[in-house]
Structure formats: structure tokens, C-alpha cells
Design a protein around this motif. Structure first.
Motif, mmCIF file in Angstrom:
data_model
loop_
_atom_site.group_PDB
_atom_site.id
_atom_site.type_symbol
_atom_site.label_atom_id
_atom_site.label_comp_id
_atom_site.label_asym_id
_atom_site.label_seq_id
_atom_site.Cartn_x
_atom_site.Cartn_y
_atom_site.Cartn_z
ATOM 1 N N ILE A 188 -19.465 -38.078 -19.292
ATOM 2 C CA ILE A 188 -18.926 -36.747 -19.618
ATOM 3 C C ILE A 188 -17.972 -36.808 -20.805
ATOM 4 O O ILE A 188 -17.996 -35.932 -21.686
ATOM 5 N N ILE A 189 -17.163 -37.850 -20.879
ATOM 6 C CA ILE A 189 -16.188 -37.923 -21.977
ATOM 7 C C ILE A 189 -16.748 -38.642 -23.194
ATOM 8 O O ILE A 189 -16.022 -38.911 -24.153
ATOM 9 N N ALA B 124 -7.394 -42.191 -5.387
ATOM 10 C CA ALA B 124 -6.162 -41.401 -5.471
ATOM 11 C C ALA B 124 -5.253 -41.928 -6.579
ATOM 12 O O ALA B 124 -4.659 -41.143 -7.347
ATOM 13 N N SER B 125 -5.157 -43.264 -6.695
ATOM 14 C CA SER B 125 -4.313 -43.862 -7.738
ATOM 15 C C SER B 125 -4.822 -43.508 -9.127
ATOM 16 O O SER B 125 -4.034 -43.205 -10.040
ATOM 17 N N ALA B 126 -6.160 -43.551 -9.291
ATOM 18 C CA ALA B 126 -6.742 -43.213 -10.589
ATOM 19 C C ALA B 126 -6.475 -41.749 -10.939
ATOM 20 O O ALA B 126 -6.182 -41.414 -12.101
ATOM 21 N N LEU B 127 -6.575 -40.874 -9.923
ATOM 22 C CA LEU B 127 -6.323 -39.453 -10.154
ATOM 23 C C LEU B 127 -4.878 -39.213 -10.571
ATOM 24 O O LEU B 127 -4.590 -38.483 -11.535
ATOM 25 N N VAL B 128 -3.949 -39.851 -9.865
ATOM 26 C CA VAL B 128 -2.526 -39.709 -10.196
ATOM 27 C C VAL B 128 -2.250 -40.253 -11.593
ATOM 28 O O VAL B 128 -1.530 -39.636 -12.400
ATOM 29 N N LEU B 129 -2.848 -41.430 -11.908
ATOM 30 C CA LEU B 129 -2.628 -42.043 -13.221
ATOM 31 C C LEU B 129 -3.166 -41.143 -14.337
ATOM 32 O O LEU B 129 -2.526 -40.972 -15.385
ATOM 33 N N GLY B 130 -4.359 -40.567 -14.097
ATOM 34 C CA GLY B 130 -4.936 -39.690 -15.119
ATOM 35 C C GLY B 130 -4.098 -38.453 -15.350
ATOM 36 O O GLY B 130 -3.896 -38.021 -16.501
ATOM 37 N N LEU B 131 -3.603 -37.838 -14.269
ATOM 38 C CA LEU B 131 -2.775 -36.640 -14.409
ATOM 39 C C LEU B 131 -1.427 -36.959 -15.052
ATOM 40 O O LEU B 131 -0.898 -36.168 -15.846
ATOM 41 N N ALA B 132 -0.881 -38.122 -14.723
ATOM 42 C CA ALA B 132 0.439 -38.486 -15.251
ATOM 43 C C ALA B 132 0.396 -38.848 -16.730
ATOM 44 O O ALA B 132 1.320 -38.540 -17.487
ATOM 45 N N GLY C 25 -2.499 -38.344 -18.782
ATOM 46 C CA GLY C 25 -3.453 -37.560 -19.548
ATOM 47 C C GLY C 25 -4.555 -38.401 -20.163
ATOM 48 O O GLY C 25 -5.364 -37.907 -20.956
ATOM 49 N N ASP C 26 -4.607 -39.667 -19.796
ATOM 50 C CA ASP C 26 -5.617 -40.595 -20.339
ATOM 51 C C ASP C 26 -6.750 -40.743 -19.323
ATOM 52 O O ASP C 26 -6.650 -41.503 -18.349
ATOM 53 N N VAL C 27 -7.834 -39.986 -19.556
ATOM 54 C CA VAL C 27 -8.962 -40.010 -18.626
ATOM 55 C C VAL C 27 -9.657 -41.364 -18.637
ATOM 56 O O VAL C 27 -10.093 -41.871 -17.600
ATOM 57 N N VAL C 28 -9.765 -41.968 -19.830
ATOM 58 C CA VAL C 28 -10.427 -43.271 -19.944
ATOM 59 C C VAL C 28 -9.679 -44.316 -19.121
ATOM 60 O O VAL C 28 -10.278 -45.143 -18.429
ATOM 61 N N LEU C 29 -8.350 -44.270 -19.182
ATOM 62 C CA LEU C 29 -7.550 -45.224 -18.415
ATOM 63 C C LEU C 29 -7.779 -45.028 -16.919
ATOM 64 O O LEU C 29 -7.914 -46.006 -16.165
#
Length: 647
Positions: free
Chosen positions: A84-85, A248-256, A258-262
Motif C-alpha cells: 500500500i505504501i 499493538a506495539s507496531a500500531l503505537v510506534l506508527g502513531l507516535a 508517524g513512520d509507517v515503514v518503521l
């Protein structure tokens, strides 16, 4: 039809998906160098991801319908998100490497199940049966119980049975793990799947089809390889909370950040592929190795428990001893007679007796070339004392001191001899002819020649206490114990006393294995942490009920089974350590920078290969097993124990 079969075989081939995906990736990378072919390159890379990822997505969907959040879901979310990205390479690399991992896992489990495949391969298809005096070739499953089956040189035995006539040598490696051919003659048992290496046998079928020993072994190994070990069950519980935690960790990391790839990279890196395979591959390899050696282990749980055994309780009769009395001594007390006289009179008198101790005396006399044909003129058994017989007009008394006194035989010269033989663990019987003491014969259950070595080997692999449990007298038990070197003797036991002895060992903190014949030892076998039945080839009940079934009547298999269990558990621990260390290092690399999605998956697959290679070591028979000294066993055990502890 051939074309359809070819397409089906291609779809079933485990490497077809990774191969097609890999070719598409290679084509994409090649086309990227062509000016203006960027769109084609991207489409090829997406196609590679779809080919490799379709199966992964299906597995994740099936797991979700069963309310299971598994590793496949992590990979699916990461791959779809990468597409998607616009990170097409990462999506293709993740799914391709994961597909390669699945293929490797499948290939490895197939390889480690080779013992079962070998057993299935030796199952015979045809049998030559005598029907109405003619030799008829039929399918092995069509043989009826009681029919006469012919086994010729080079042929497989198609049924379990008893030899009616003939002589031959059979390779029984598939059943007992015995490498040398076993000579068979009239009255001997034979097993389906064994191979004739010479001779000709007529066999009466007693077990056919699913009732053969081979069929029961195959069934037991299938069940055992599918049974979960305690560690494997723990890993299932671990995955149940680990996977949602990573998502859940990936979701929190992405929201915090803003790096979707990370965030997607964290999802992929968090896949513990090596951890998932670490336990099953070791369990299957360990059970497969045991099956090849004639050691049937009921499942992964019993394999793990066996690795903790530190006390072994052994029945005496039939385990430490041969279970058949033999003549051990002939003492001449009458100067006018010799050994043959004493043995001959005893054998002639016992010819009319049904007592179990009569047989070894008669057999020994025959072996010495003495004439023991015919029956006594009269026979008078005296329960608990012996026998009084009339042989060719002579009154012969064979029995204990009480019988001699009752028959007015002078006993002054025999009491010391009887006591010394009894103290040595033998059953002495005085022999008197016409009221005059002639001598003494003694019989005993012979200690197995490999019993002492077996006890030494058990100590060498880490068993702290070896205990003999027997219903025999204290004198006999102590005599056997002195020969074999056990640590403790408990004599004069009833079945319920053996059960109490096992419970006593457990109450003192021991993990106990009980070895017995499964009849009067049944309560103790059931109560012990591990019940071991030995020499059970052809015994369906023992194969199905024992935690460990040793197919051959070979004491060396007992320490070998403990050694195998310890090696397997050591490999499990090593694999878990490798997998957890890999995941921890990669997660740290993602969070602190420097580890990409593709690099992380590559490291994961390398760790999977390391775990697989480590488990495959179990399929090799260790050099210590092939050596004869206990020192080699001790060295091998210490090496595995040390490595396992470090892991």
C-alpha cells in the motif's frame, strides 16, 4: 491424465511457490535496469509478493476464524501494508523469505519423520500362503490368522507368527533395532517387516494387517510425533499473547512517530519464526531417532520427562535376570559317587515332577549326555519340601533339609553346604539315594550378562539411584545386587509394595522410571513418572500402554533412551535460546535504527536454518552409543548437559 497428474505434482512440490516468487523477483530486479520499465518492475515485484504471500494470507485468515492470532497474521499485515505504501521490494522480500522458511520447515519435518517413512516402506505387500497344498501369492492383508505362510531367502515376513518348521536368519532391525540377523527355528516368533537373510521358514500366522507389531509401531510413532511436549504447549501460550503484543506495539510506534515503514518493519522483525519451529523439529527428530533404534517414546511430554529421570526402579526377574532358572552347582558329598551320578539321580527323580525347578535339572543332565528317558516307578511330591521318587527300585529323595529329616536321611554333612549355596542366592536341593546322602544340586535365575554394564551406563548418564524391586527373598536379591551393582535393594515385595516403593522414591524428590514386565508390575509402572516396558516386540498391549517401549530384550536400550531424551531436551533449550536472542537483537536494531525489513527477514531465515541444523543432529547416532565403554557415555552426556545449560 498425465498432464493433470504433472500439474498436481507441481502444485504439491514444497519449493514451487518460493521458486516462482524468486524468479519474479529476479525478473523485476533485471527489468529495473531497463530505462522506462519502472512500472513493469513494480508489477513483477508485486506479483512475486502475491505468489509468495497468498498462502500466508490464507493461513492467517483460517487462524483468525478459529480465534487464533498467529505469526502468519504478522507477515500478512506487514506485506499488505508495504504494498500500500509502495515498498514493493520489502513486501516481496518478506513473503518470499517466509515462503522459503515454510518450505524448509516442511522439508525438515519430512526428513526427521524418515524413521516412520522407513517403517512404512518395510511393510510387506505380498505373502506366499499354503492353501490346499499349493503355494498361492496373495496381498499381505488377505492372509488369515492360522494360515501357513512361506518365507524364502530374501523375502519379507508378511505377518506376525510362529515358526512351524525350517531354519533361517531374519534381519529384525525395523522392529527391534538389532543390527545382526537373528537365527529362527521351530517355535520361535517372527514379525512382519523383517527380512530373511537365508533359509526357509514355514510360519503360522498369528497377527495380520493392523494386528502386526509393525503396524502398532507405525501407529505409535505417528501419535508420538504429533503429541505436544510441555515446552511446545508453553510456546503456543506464549504466541497467543506475543503476537497481539507485537501488533499493538507496531500500531503505537506508527502513531507516535508517524513512520509507517518503521511500524511495518517492527511487525516483520517481531515474527519469531525460529521460535515456532524450534520445539517441534527437535521432538520429531528425537522420537524418530528412537524409533530407528527400537525405542518407542509415547510423545514429546514423555521425552521431556525422561530427560529428568534421576531414579530407576528395576524388577529383578526377567529384567536383571533372564527369568529362567539354570543349574548352577552340583556338589558331591558321597565319596563313592561322582558329579554325573548325583545329577543323573536328581534328573531321573524330577522327570515325574511338574515343579518349575525340575526343568533346569533335567536339561542340564541331557546336556551332560546322561540318559534321563522314561519316568520314575512312582512319584510323591511333598509341597514346600521336594519330591520322593522310586527309580529302578531305588528310593530317591530330592529336596530341602526338612524333607531329608522326614525321610530319616543323615544331614550332618549337608547343612553347611545348603546354607552357603542359599547365601549365594541359589536354590539348593539335597539328593539322597536309598537313605544315603549323595550330594546337592542348586539352581538359580541367571543374571543377564549385560546387567552390570547397564547399571554403570545409567549412572553415567546422570541417574543417581538404581533400585531393585523384587518379590524374591532377601538372600537371592542381595546376591543379584552384588553382581550388578544397584544402589538399593527392596525384597519380598508384593505388587502393592512395589507401588509404595515408587511413591516413596517420588516423595523424596526423585523423577522415577519403572522398568518391568507389565503384569505384576502394572501398578508401579502406572504410578512412576515414566513406565518402561522392555522386550515388547509382538506385545500389543505393552506397545500401546507403556510411556517408553523397548522393542528388543536388550538392557543397553534403557540408558540409551535416557541419553536420547537428555540430548533432545538440550537441543530444545539451545533452539529456544537461539530464537529468542535473534528476535531480541533484531527488535533492538529496528528501534535504534539500522535494520530494514528485508535485512530482518534474512536474519530470521538464517536463524531458522541454524535451529533446523541443530535439531538434525539428533538424527545421527552419537559415537558414544556405538562405543562399548561407559566413559564415552558419560562424556557425551556431560557435553550435551553443559551445552544445554549454557543455552
Amino acid at each position: 491424465m498425465d498432464e493433470v497428474r504433472t500439474r498436481w505434482q507441481w502444485r504439491q512440490w514444497r519449493w514451487s511457490v518460493p521458486l516462482v516468487s524468486g524468479l519474479l523477483i529476479a525478473a523485476s530486479l533485471a527489468s529495473a535496469r531497463v530505462p522506462g520499465a519502472g512500472l513493469a518492475s513494480d508489477l513483477l515485484m508485486v506479483a512475486a509478493a502475491v505468489v509468495a504471500g497468498a498462502g500466508i494470507v490464507r493461513q492467517a485468515a483460517r487462524a483468525l476464524t478459529a480465534r487464533v492470532v498467529g505469526i502468519d497474521l504478522l507477515v500478512s499485515v506487514a506485506a499488505i501494508g508495504a504494498v500500500i505504501i509502495g515498498e514493493h521490494w520489502e513486501a516481496a522480500a518478506v513473503t518470499f523469505l517466509f515462503a522459503v522458511g515454510h518450505a524448509l520447515e516442511s522439508a525438515t519435518l519430512t526428513r526427521t519423520r524418515s524413521a516412520l517413512a522407513e517403517l512404512v516402506a518395510v511393510a510387506p505387500d505380498v505373502a506366499v500362503v499354503l492353501r490346499d497344498g499349493e503355494q498361492v501369492e496373495v496381498h499381505a492383508a488377505a492372509v488369515a490368522a492360522g494360515e501357513t505362510v512361506l518365507v524364502k531367502n530374501g523375502a519379507q515376513v508378511p505377518v506376525d507368527g510362529v515358526v512351524l518348521s525350517g531354519n533361517g536368519a531374519l534381519d529384525e532391525a525395523a522392529i527391534t533395532g538389532e543390527s545382526m540377523p537373528v537365527e529362527k527355528a521351530e517355535g520361535d516368533r517372527v514379525f512382519a517387516g523383517t527380512v530373511s537373510h537365508g533359509g526357509f521358514l514355514q510360519v503360522r500366522a498369528t497377527g495380520v494387517g493392523a494386528d502386526t507389531t509393525l503396524a502398532r509401531i507405525i501407529h505409535r510413532v505417528e501419535e508420538a510425533q504429533d503429541a505436544k511436549a510441555r515446552t511446545a504447549a508453553f510456546m503456543d501460550r506464549f504466541s497467543a499473547w506475543y503476537t497481539p503484543g507485537i501488533i499493538a506495539s507496531a500500531l503505537v510506534l506508527g502513531l507516535a512517530t508517524g513512520d509507517v515503514v518503521l511500524a511495518l518493519t517492527l511487525l516483520v522483525i517481531g515474527c519469531p519464526g525460529a521460535l515456532v519451529i524450534s520445539i517441534p523439529v527437535a521432538v520429531v527428530a528425537g522420537i524418530g531417532r528412537g524409533a530407528r533404534d527400537g525405542i518407542l517414546i509415547k510423545g514429546g511430554e514423555f521425552l521431556e520427562t525422561s530427560a529428568r529421570i534421576d531414579a530407576v526402579a528395576l524388577d529383578k526377574t526377567g529384567t536383571l535376570t533372564e527369568g529362567r532358572p539354570h543349574l548352577t552347582d552340583v556338589v558331591v558329598l558321597d565319596p563313592a559317587r561322582d558329579r554325573d551320578d548325583v545329577l543323573g539321580w536328581a534328573a531321573r527323580a524330577e522327570a515325574g515332577s511338574e515343579h518349575p525347578l525340575a526343568r533346569p535339572i533335567i536339561e542340564a543332565a541331557r546336556a551332560a549326555g546322561l540318559d534321563v528317558t522314561g519316568l520314575p516307578d512312582s512319584t510323591e511330591p511333598v509341597p514346600g519340601r521336594g519330591i520322593v521318587a522310586t527309580v529302578d527300585g531305588h528310593r530317591v529323595v530330592v529336596g530341602n533339609l526338612a524333607l531329608l529329616r522326614a525321610q530319616d536321611v543323615a544331614v550332618a554333612d549337608v547343612e553347611t553346604t545348603l546354607d552357603s549355596l542359599a547365601a549365594a542366592g541359589r536354590t539348593p536341593m539335597a539328593v539322597a539315594v536309598d537313605g544315603v546322602l549323595a550330594g546337592v544340586v542348586a539352581v538359580a535365575d541367571r543374571v543377564r550378562p549385560d546387567a552390570e554394564q547397564m547399571v554403570r551406563d545409567l549412572h553415567a548418564v546422570g541417574v543417581r539411584r538404581v533400585v531393585m524391586l523384587t518379590g524374591d527373598t532377601r538372600q537371592v536379591a542381595e546376591a543379584v545386587a552384588a553382581q550388578v551393582g544397584v544402589d538399593e535393594v527392596r525384597a519380598g515385595l508384593l505388587p502393592e509394595d512395589k507401588l509404595a516403593a515408587v511413591r516413596d522414591l517420588q516423595s523424596r524428590g526423585h523423577v522415577v522410571a519403572m522398568v518391568g514386565d507389565g503384569v505384576n508390575d502394572a501398578p508401579a509402572l502406572a504410578t512412576a513418572d515414566i513406565g518402561v516396558a522392555m522386550g515388547v516386540a509382538g506385545t500389543g498391549v505393552a506397545i500401546e500402554t507403556a510411556d517408553i517401549a523397548l522393542m528388543a530384550d536388550d538392557l543397553a536400550k534403557l540408558p540409551q533412551s535416557v541419553r536420547l531424551a537428555r540430548r533432545t531436551v538440550a537441543v530444545m533449550r539451545q533452539n529456544i535460546a537461539i530464537a529468542l536472542a535473534t528476535v531480541a537483537a533484531l527488535l533492538a536494531g529496528v528501534l535504534f535504527g539500522g535494520v530494514t525489513m528485508a535485512v530482518g527477514m534474512l536474519v530470521h531465515e538464517v536463524s531458522v536454518l541454524v535451529v533446523i541444523a541443530n535439531a538434525m543432529r539428533l538424527l545421527r547416532r552419537p559415537a558414544a552409543t556405538r562405543s562399548t565403554g561407559a566413559g564415552g557415555d558419560a562424556a557425551a552426556y556431560e557435553m550435551e548437559r553443559t551445552v544445554g545449560a549454557r543455552a
